[in-house]
Design a protein around this motif. Structure first.
Motif, PDB file in Angstrom:
ATOM      1  N   ARG A  46      19.970   1.104 -29.146  1.00 23.64           N
ATOM      2  CA  ARG A  46      21.416   1.340 -29.278  1.00 23.64           C
ATOM      3  C   ARG A  46      21.946   2.184 -28.125  1.00 23.64           C
ATOM      4  N   GLN A  47      21.194   3.169 -27.699  1.00 24.70           N
ATOM      5  CA  GLN A  47      21.647   4.064 -26.636  1.00 24.70           C
ATOM      6  C   GLN A  47      21.614   3.414 -25.261  1.00 24.70           C
ATOM      7  N   ARG A  48      20.842   2.338 -25.108  1.00 19.77           N
ATOM      8  CA  ARG A  48      20.722   1.679 -23.805  1.00 19.77           C
ATOM      9  C   ARG A  48      21.799   0.614 -23.574  1.00 19.77           C
ATOM     10  N   ILE A  49      22.564   0.291 -24.597  1.00 27.98           N
ATOM     11  CA  ILE A  49      23.549  -0.784 -24.488  1.00 27.98           C
ATOM     12  C   ILE A  49      24.863  -0.246 -23.936  1.00 27.98           C
ATOM     13  N   LYS A  50      25.389  -0.900 -22.920  1.00 28.97           N
ATOM     14  CA  LYS A  50      26.596  -0.426 -22.256  1.00 28.97           C
ATOM     15  C   LYS A  50      27.857  -0.740 -23.059  1.00 28.97           C
ATOM     16  N   ARG A  51      27.832  -1.828 -23.825  1.00 31.00           N
ATOM     17  CA  ARG A  51      29.001  -2.209 -24.626  1.00 31.00           C
ATOM     18  C   ARG A  51      28.603  -2.348 -26.097  1.00 31.00           C
ATOM     19  N   PRO A  52      28.305  -1.256 -26.754  1.00 34.09           N
ATOM     20  CA  PRO A  52      27.862  -1.334 -28.153  1.00 34.09           C
ATOM     21  C   PRO A  52      28.994  -1.749 -29.081  1.00 34.09           C
ATOM     22  N   TYR A  53      28.638  -2.380 -30.172  1.00 34.48           N
ATOM     23  CA  TYR A  53      29.615  -2.773 -31.186  1.00 34.48           C
ATOM     24  C   TYR A  53      29.197  -2.169 -32.524  1.00 34.48           C
ATOM     25  N   GLN A  54      30.105  -2.136 -33.453  1.00 42.17           N
ATOM     26  CA  GLN A  54      29.800  -1.613 -34.777  1.00 42.17           C
ATOM     27  C   GLN A  54      28.778  -2.528 -35.464  1.00 42.17           C
ATOM     28  N   GLY A  55      27.676  -1.956 -35.909  1.00 45.42           N
ATOM     29  CA  GLY A  55      26.630  -2.749 -36.535  1.00 45.42           C
ATOM     30  C   GLY A  55      25.454  -3.020 -35.622  1.00 45.42           C
ATOM     31  N   LEU A  56      25.542  -2.565 -34.364  1.00 44.52           N
ATOM     32  CA  LEU A  56      24.461  -2.820 -33.416  1.00 44.52           C
ATOM     33  C   LEU A  56      23.165  -2.138 -33.855  1.00 44.52           C
ATOM     34  N   LEU A  57      23.263  -0.917 -34.358  1.00 49.17           N
ATOM     35  CA  LEU A  57      22.067  -0.211 -34.797  1.00 49.17           C
ATOM     36  C   LEU A  57      21.388  -0.956 -35.948  1.00 49.17           C
ATOM     37  N   PHE A  58      22.174  -1.447 -36.888  1.00 49.83           N
ATOM     38  CA  PHE A  58      21.619  -2.204 -38.013  1.00 49.83           C
ATOM     39  C   PHE A  58      20.918  -3.463 -37.512  1.00 49.83           C
ATOM     40  N   ASP A  59      21.560  -4.186 -36.580  1.00 50.01           N
ATOM     41  CA  ASP A  59      20.960  -5.406 -36.034  1.00 50.01           C
ATOM     42  C   ASP A  59      19.665  -5.103 -35.299  1.00 50.01           C
ATOM     43  N   SER A  60      19.620  -3.974 -34.599  1.00 50.59           N
ATOM     44  CA  SER A  60      18.403  -3.591 -33.876  1.00 50.59           C
ATOM     45  C   SER A  60      17.274  -3.265 -34.846  1.00 50.59           C
ATOM     46  N   ILE A  61      17.612  -2.571 -35.931  1.00 48.44           N
ATOM     47  CA  ILE A  61      16.603  -2.233 -36.929  1.00 48.44           C
ATOM     48  C   ILE A  61      16.030  -3.496 -37.560  1.00 48.44           C
ATOM     49  N   VAL A  62      16.912  -4.449 -37.896  1.00 48.89           N
ATOM     50  CA  VAL A  62      16.465  -5.696 -38.523  1.00 48.89           C
ATOM     51  C   VAL A  62      15.560  -6.487 -37.593  1.00 48.89           C
TER      52      VAL A  62
END
Length: 261
Positions: free
Chosen positions: A82-98
């Motif tokens: 999540r911290q490495r993404i330049k254009r994060p969106y809401q829900g990105l952390l959840f998608d990464s965990i999945v």
């Protein structure tokens, strides 16, 4: 074959090698001196702490403790993505965990129950290092895929909408972008596999040999982990790409930009 035991003075001597990097950074004015010092300190502190924790867990072989460590490792890796993404969106952390959790968890379970066949399957001596290897490489792969795909979806909006206007499905409209992003994520893993044993001796193999293991067995373990890493990286990148695409289309198949995080 005897194993050479390292003491704290040996570690302190090795840490002095960081001065080479600090010196180069200062000479070339890279602005990395503070970052390098912080990275060196964190390396020592974090690895020392995990060494104490693993020694405690290894002595107990508790399922709940092992699962707790594996979960924490996965969460930290997902946060790192999540911290490495330049254009994060809401829900990105959840998608990464999945994507990371499912892919690396599946590969680790296959390794424990079908390949290495340890008993019990959650034996911390095996499951924690193997998950760590798969997770670390998948983290790099998924970061590259996620970053490339999100940037492409933002930059190619007109092209995507034109495909949709010609009756393309959402996946058809972004297929080439997904393909390019997944290839980008897998490139480091594939390049590593192409030169392994010729240009570099990977960490697991080197560690086992230094610890006095039979080189043949060390090679076999390394071959297994390379295939696990490749499969885990591929699966995590594919799942991540599909989850990202889902975020950029509504229930009617229209292209939309998700809210920024």
């Amino acid at each position: 074959m005897t194993t050479i035991t390292l003491n704290l003075m040996d570690v302190a001597l090795a840490s002095m090698l960081l001065l080479v990097t600090v010196g180069v950074s200062a000479y070339l004015k890279l602005g990395l001196v503070k970052t390098l010092i912080m990275a060196g300190v964190r390396t020592v502190v974090q690895l020392s702490l995990i060494g104490l924790i693993l020694a405690w867990v290894f002595a107990r072989e508790s399922l709940s403790q092992v699962l707790t460590i594996l979960t924490i490792m996965t969460l930290i890796a997902s946060i790192s993505v999540r911290q490495r993404i330049k254009r994060p969106y809401q829900g990105l952390l959840f998608d990464s965990i999945v994507s990371l959790g499912f892919a690396t968890g599946l590969m680790t379970m296959i390794a424990m129950t079908m390949i290495i066949k340890v008993s019990p399957w959650y034996l911390p001596q095996y499951i924690i290092p193997i998950l760590g290897l798969i997770l670390g490489n998948s983290l790099t792969a998924i970061s590259l895929t996620t970053n490339d795909l999100i940037n492409a979806l933002h930059d190619k909006q007109s092209l995507i909408k034109s495909h949709l206007s010609l009756s393309a499905t959402p996946f058809e409209a972004v297929h080439l972008l997904v393909k390019s992003a997944v290839l980008s994520g897998l490139t480091p893993t594939i390049n590593s596999m192409l030169v392994v044993g010729l240009v570099s001796l990977p960490g697991m193999m080197t560690g086992q040999i230094l610890a006095g293991a039979n080189p043949t067995q060390a090679v076999r373990y390394q071959i297994i982990t390379m295939f696990l890493i490749c499969a885990g990286s591929t699966l995590s990148c594919a799942i991540s790409a599909l989850l990202i695409v889902r975020r950029f289309f509504d229930e009617r198949g229209r292209f939309v930009l998700p809210p920024s995080a």
